[in-house]
Write an enzyme that holds these catalytic residues in place. Structure first.
Site, PDB file in Angstrom:
ATOM      1  CE  LYS A  46     -14.189  -0.153  -1.262  1.00 58.39           C
ATOM      2  NZ  LYS A  46     -13.357  -0.958  -0.364  1.00 58.39           N
TER       3      LYS A  46
ATOM      4  CE  LYS B 146     -14.826  -7.251  -1.028  1.00 62.42           C
ATOM      5  NZ  LYS B 146     -13.482  -7.040  -1.379  1.00 62.42           N
TER       6      LYS B 146
ATOM      7  CE  LYS C 150      -6.690  -2.678  -3.410  1.00 61.13           C
ATOM      8  NZ  LYS C 150      -7.129  -3.889  -2.751  1.00 61.13           N
TER       9      LYS C 150
HETATM   10  P1  ATP Z   1     -11.565  -3.970  -2.564  1.00 58.17           P
HETATM   11  O1  ATP Z   1     -12.101  -2.674  -3.042  1.00 58.17           O
HETATM   12  O2  ATP Z   1     -10.903  -4.799  -3.568  1.00 58.17           O
HETATM   13  O3  ATP Z   1     -12.476  -4.708  -1.655  1.00 58.17           O
HETATM   14  P2  ATP Z   1     -10.164  -2.418  -0.742  1.00 58.17           P
HETATM   15  O4  ATP Z   1      -9.509  -1.381  -1.554  1.00 58.17           O
HETATM   16  O5  ATP Z   1     -11.329  -2.092   0.098  1.00 58.17           O
HETATM   17  O6  ATP Z   1     -10.376  -3.642  -1.668  1.00 58.17           O
HETATM   18  P3  ATP Z   1      -7.749  -2.753   0.601  1.00 58.17           P
HETATM   19  O7  ATP Z   1      -6.986  -2.499  -0.585  1.00 58.17           O
HETATM   20  O8  ATP Z   1      -7.155  -3.754   1.483  1.00 58.17           O
HETATM   21  O9  ATP Z   1      -9.193  -3.134   0.248  1.00 58.17           O
HETATM   22  O10 ATP Z   1      -8.005  -1.417   1.372  1.00 58.17           O
HETATM   23  C1  ATP Z   1      -6.949  -0.740   1.925  1.00 58.17           C
HETATM   24  C2  ATP Z   1      -7.430   0.444   2.647  1.00 58.17           C
HETATM   25  O11 ATP Z   1      -7.946   1.398   1.733  1.00 58.17           O
HETATM   26  C3  ATP Z   1      -8.536   0.159   3.666  1.00 58.17           C
HETATM   27  O12 ATP Z   1      -8.272   0.888   4.831  1.00 58.17           O
HETATM   28  C4  ATP Z   1      -9.764   0.668   2.980  1.00 58.17           C
HETATM   29  O13 ATP Z   1     -10.750   1.080   3.913  1.00 58.17           O
HETATM   30  C5  ATP Z   1      -9.201   1.853   2.186  1.00 58.17           C
HETATM   31  N1  ATP Z   1     -10.030   2.130   1.026  1.00 58.17           N
HETATM   32  C6  ATP Z   1     -10.253   1.328  -0.021  1.00 58.17           C
HETATM   33  N2  ATP Z   1     -11.067   1.900  -0.922  1.00 58.17           N
HETATM   34  C7  ATP Z   1     -11.374   3.121  -0.416  1.00 58.17           C
HETATM   35  C8  ATP Z   1     -12.186   4.209  -0.876  1.00 58.17           C
HETATM   36  N3  ATP Z   1     -12.853   4.139  -2.009  1.00 58.17           N
HETATM   37  N4  ATP Z   1     -12.260   5.300  -0.088  1.00 58.17           N
HETATM   38  C9  ATP Z   1     -11.581   5.395   1.073  1.00 58.17           C
HETATM   39  N5  ATP Z   1     -10.810   4.404   1.559  1.00 58.17           N
HETATM   40  C10 ATP Z   1     -10.694   3.276   0.836  1.00 58.17           C
END
Ligand code: ATP
Ligand code: LTN
Length: 328
Positions: free
Chosen positions: A194, A111, A197
């Site tokens: 990945k 990041k 969001k």
């Molecule tokens: P960002 O993508 O903005 O960095 P994030 O979605 O990784 O945010 P969180 O929203 O806090 O961060 O993630 C919440 C949970 O969702 C975490 O356990 C993360 O590992 C899981 N997660 C997020 N995106 C994915 C994905 N594409 N596939 C599987 N698990 C995910």
């Protein structure tokens, strides 16, 4: 009963990746654990968020947790910033973390890599210590997360062990739990990245609250390959494999079962089935989500759990302060 704890930060609209990688795991596990699930709103501050939007998203995530099937009978739902003790413990853990180990966190490196130093907040650097506090303050046994968060849970284990060695037994050592399938749902346009969001274009990402018809279109235009056969091969067929994971997760079947089902299908037929399942899933979910918001249950649930989490956290911080010698 063992304790489970996990959280999601309100930095954007929740995605299908959040559901498959995180929320659906909490739902599956909740009845076998004493479960704590929260909105990590303080974690959102590592980047700038519009304050009004942030407030809205926090409430919406709680409603989404409920719509996805988290049941207050099993799960204590709360908002991180409403329990001030997290910050108290975070500071103590920060003082027991090293620059070296925090610099090795992959998420921090990713990041911050293309950013000018003035654009990287210190919070982005130290936030794994706050995450460790979130976990250790409740003596969590297990922490289900997507694969990208595993390293942070490992840091929490290291910090707990270090503290216990220095000051005597204080913290439980938590285990990360990574789903076998769906630990990482990939971007539909770039299946090596990945699904996130915080992704700006949104084309490769399905939001839980987006129009189900638009989600259907995104699946139909997902990047695949020129091989034309449907089977799971993450290395050589990342796009198709990602769709197989999405399909099997939403249907509650194994990848093998999904592969078997599509072994004679062409890409068009395969995508149509995945698109249909996603559309149907979102329609049902959004209906429940609106019911939850309209019912007024969100505040009631939060008020009730606040008391419980505060008590637990206050006691842990009291023990920690006692051990380290601060206060009277
Ligand atoms: P960002 O993508 O903005 O960095 P994030 O979605 O990784 O945010 P969180 O929203 O806090 O961060 O993630 C919440 C949970 O969702 C975490 O356990 C993360 O590992 C899981 N997660 C997020 N995106 C994915 C994905 N594409 N596939 C599987 N698990 C995910
Ligand atoms: N850092 C995580 C969200 C998070 C979390 C936690 C997850 C904050 N505190 C404690 C599990 C346990 C993220 O960015 N996905």
């Amino acid at each position: 009963m063992k304790r489970l704890l996990s959280g999601i930060k309100p930095t954007g609209e929740l995605t299908l990746g959040n559901y498959i990688g995180a929320i659906s795991q909490f739902v599956k596990m909740q009845s076998n654990y004493e479960t704590f699930v929260f909105v990590a709103d303080l974690h959102a501050l590592t980047i700038y968020n519009d304050p009004h939007l942030l407030k809205e998203r926090i409430r919406n995530i709680i409603a989404m947790y409920l719509a996805c099937g988290l049941d207050p009978k099993y799960t204590t739902l709360f908002i991180q910033s409403e329990n001030v003790y997290h910050n108290n413990l975070a500071w103590v853990l920060e003082c027991n973390s090293y620059m070296g180990e925090l610099s090795r966190m992959t998420q921090f490196k990713d990041k911050s890599k293309d950013k000018n130093e003035t654009a990287i907040s210190c919070g982005l650097f130290t936030y794994p210590a706050l995450m460790a506090a979130d976990i250790l303050i409740y003596d969590a046994d297990v922490v289900p997360v997507g694969i990208d968060q595993k390293q942070h849970v490992e840091l929490a284990r290291n910090l707990a062990t270090r503290f216990n060695n220095k000051y005597g037994d204080t913290f439980k050592i938590p285990e990360p739990i990574i789903p076998q399938e769906g630990a990482k749902i990939y971007d539909l346009m770039n299946p090596n990245k990945k699904m996130s969001k915080s992704d700006e274009t949104g084309k490769g990402c399905i939001m839980l609250l987006e129009d189900p018809k638009s989600a259907k279109k995104k699946i139909m235009s997902a990047v695949t390959d020129s091989d034309l056969k449907v089977y799971y091969d993450k290395e050589n067929k990342p796009g198709v494999s990602n769709l197989l994971v999405i399909y099997s997760s939403l249907k509650g079947i194994s990848i093998e079962e999904a592969t078997e089902k599509f072994k004679d299908s062409n890409y068009g037929e395969f995508k149509k089935c995945v698109a249909f399942v996603v559309e149907e899933f979102l329609e049902n979910l959004q209906k429940k989500y609106r019911e939850v918001l309209d019912s007024g249950m969100v505040d009631k649930i939060l008020d009730e759990s606040n008391e419980k989490v505060r008590k637990l956290a206050e006691e842990k911080v009291r023990q920690v302060y006692e051990k380290i010698g601060v206060g009277r």
